[in-house]
Write a protein that holds these residues in place. Structure first.
Motif, PDB file in Angstrom:
ATOM      1  N   ARG A 153       0.830  -1.213   0.000  1.00 60.87           N
ATOM      2  CA  ARG A 153       0.000   0.000   0.000  1.00 60.87           C
ATOM      3  C   ARG A 153       0.861   1.259   0.000  1.00 60.87           C
ATOM      4  O   ARG A 153       0.551   2.236  -0.709  1.00 60.87           O
ATOM      5  CB  ARG A 153      -0.904  -0.013   1.225  1.00 60.87           C
ATOM      6  N   ASP A 156       2.077   1.770  -3.422  1.00 55.79           N
ATOM      7  CA  ASP A 156       0.991   2.240  -4.285  1.00 55.79           C
ATOM      8  C   ASP A 156       0.758   3.729  -4.097  1.00 55.79           C
ATOM      9  O   ASP A 156       0.463   4.444  -5.052  1.00 55.79           O
ATOM     10  CB  ASP A 156      -0.302   1.485  -3.957  1.00 55.79           C
ATOM     11  N   MET A 157       0.885   4.177  -2.849  1.00 56.44           N
ATOM     12  CA  MET A 157       0.665   5.597  -2.547  1.00 56.44           C
ATOM     13  C   MET A 157       1.836   6.463  -2.963  1.00 56.44           C
ATOM     14  O   MET A 157       1.735   7.674  -2.894  1.00 56.44           O
ATOM     15  CB  MET A 157       0.473   5.770  -1.032  1.00 56.44           C
ATOM     16  N   ARG A 158       2.917   5.823  -3.399  1.00 51.58           N
ATOM     17  CA  ARG A 158       4.127   6.557  -3.778  1.00 51.58           C
ATOM     18  C   ARG A 158       4.670   7.372  -2.602  1.00 51.58           C
ATOM     19  O   ARG A 158       4.953   8.559  -2.726  1.00 51.58           O
ATOM     20  CB  ARG A 158       3.889   7.493  -4.978  1.00 51.58           C
ATOM     21  N   PRO A 161       8.710   9.443  -2.874  1.00 53.60           N
ATOM     22  CA  PRO A 161       9.128   8.935  -4.178  1.00 53.60           C
ATOM     23  C   PRO A 161      10.458   9.482  -4.671  1.00 53.60           C
ATOM     24  O   PRO A 161      11.010   8.972  -5.630  1.00 53.60           O
ATOM     25  CB  PRO A 161       7.995   9.380  -5.103  1.00 53.60           C
ATOM     26  N   ILE A 162      10.962  10.554  -4.028  1.00 51.49           N
ATOM     27  CA  ILE A 162      12.156  11.192  -4.568  1.00 51.49           C
ATOM     28  C   ILE A 162      13.416  10.594  -3.963  1.00 51.49           C
ATOM     29  O   ILE A 162      14.336  10.205  -4.667  1.00 51.49           O
ATOM     30  CB  ILE A 162      12.105  12.709  -4.310  1.00 51.49           C
TER      31      ILE A 162
ATOM     32  N   PHE B  49      13.671  14.693 -10.428  1.00 47.27           N
ATOM     33  CA  PHE B  49      12.404  13.965 -10.292  1.00 47.27           C
ATOM     34  C   PHE B  49      11.270  14.721 -10.963  1.00 47.27           C
ATOM     35  O   PHE B  49      10.477  14.147 -11.732  1.00 47.27           O
ATOM     36  CB  PHE B  49      12.124  13.760  -8.798  1.00 47.27           C
ATOM     37  N   MET B  62      -1.898   5.553  -9.181  1.00 45.62           N
ATOM     38  CA  MET B  62      -2.321   5.438  -7.780  1.00 45.62           C
ATOM     39  C   MET B  62      -3.795   5.045  -7.703  1.00 45.62           C
ATOM     40  O   MET B  62      -4.210   4.263  -6.846  1.00 45.62           O
ATOM     41  CB  MET B  62      -2.093   6.769  -7.067  1.00 45.62           C
ATOM     42  N   ALA B  65      -4.317   1.465  -8.344  1.00 49.37           N
ATOM     43  CA  ALA B  65      -3.864   0.651  -7.212  1.00 49.37           C
ATOM     44  C   ALA B  65      -4.883   0.635  -6.090  1.00 49.37           C
ATOM     45  O   ALA B  65      -4.827  -0.223  -5.208  1.00 49.37           O
ATOM     46  CB  ALA B  65      -2.535   1.189  -6.689  1.00 49.37           C
TER      47      ALA B  65
END
Lengths: 177, 76
Positions: A153, A156-158, A161-162, B49, B62, B65
């Protein structure tokens, strides 16, 4: 250890407190009055061997025999007339221990470290018993399956992310980078 | 038994004259190391990024998901 703790007690405290902390110890030598028990007569000037307070109120040997008395007489004259042995004798009249003798190392550290480990061992047993008999059942959030779903999860929520978690996950190939 | 008289004055000054330049130099080195080792790369990572970031694509990923509560997954 006694020297360490009493090192905190400086000249500012009353001498009563100092002696109470140090204990009477081997402080009486050639003393005129005989102490019945280990108690010290606090109304009289005291002797002490302390690293931080160098000059006690009274000399080590109070009661001098005739040789000591004659030496003390000689001390009143020029000190260049004194031989090395006489100077050392005068020092020993005035003081019980020299600074190196006061600072002599002891085997106390072995007791300390040993006692420490014994206490660690007992604590370990206590903790082990506690884990078995005291702790409630583990929450479901600790299960393997739950943790895996939780991680999925988060990806999925990222999250992060950086530079954090999701930056280490390869989304195309579904594996860690 | 005639020893040289030890230094009686200026002890703090001597210590400061020795240690302060070193302290300043080390602080500057630490700050520079942090700037070039940590903040620099971090800013670069963020810039890189967001250069390639496609908001809609990520949103759809997202959503598929199933992490959103206000938006349903596509195809429902």
């Amino acid at each position: 250890m006694l020297h360490l703790t009493t090192g905190r007690v400086g000249c500012l405290l009353s001498k009563q407190a100092v002696v109470a902390l140090t204990g009477s110890g081997a402080r009486m030598s050639s003393h005129g009055h005989h102490e019945v028990s280990d108690s010290v007569d606090m109304s009289q000037p005291m002797y002490w061997d302390r690293l931080d307070t160098p000059l006690p109120d009274r000399p080590w040997k109070d009661v001098l025999d005739s040789t000591d008395k004659s030496l003390k007489q000689k001390e009143k004259g020029p000190w260049t007339a004194l031989s090395k042995e006489e100077k050392i004798a005068l020092y020993r009249l005035k003081f019980n221990l020299t600074y190196p003798e006061m600072k002599r190392p002891s085997h106390e550290w072995k007791t300390v470290i040993g006692g420490m480990f014994i206490v660690f061992g007992i604590t370990g047993l206590v903790v082990f018993w506690q884990c078995h008999y005291v702790y409630p059942p583990q929450p479901p959030t600790f299960d393997e399956e739950w943790q895996a779903k939780q991680l999925q999860r988060m990806l999925d929520m990222r999250t992060n992310p950086i530079e954090g978690l999701s930056s280490q996950w390869d989304y195309k190939n579904k594996q860690w980078k | 038994m005639s020893l040289a008289k030890p230094a009686m004055r200026g002890l703090l000054g001597k210590r400061l004259r020795f240690h302060l330049p070193i302290a300043f130099a080390l602080s500057l080195v630490a700050a520079a190391a942090f700037k070039y080792g940590v903040t620099g790369p971090r800013k670069q990572a963020y810039a890189d990024f967001y250069k390639q970031y496609d908001t809609t694509k990520e949103f759809n990923n997202m959503r598929d998901a199933g992490v959103f509560e206000s938006v349903r997954t596509t195809g429902e």
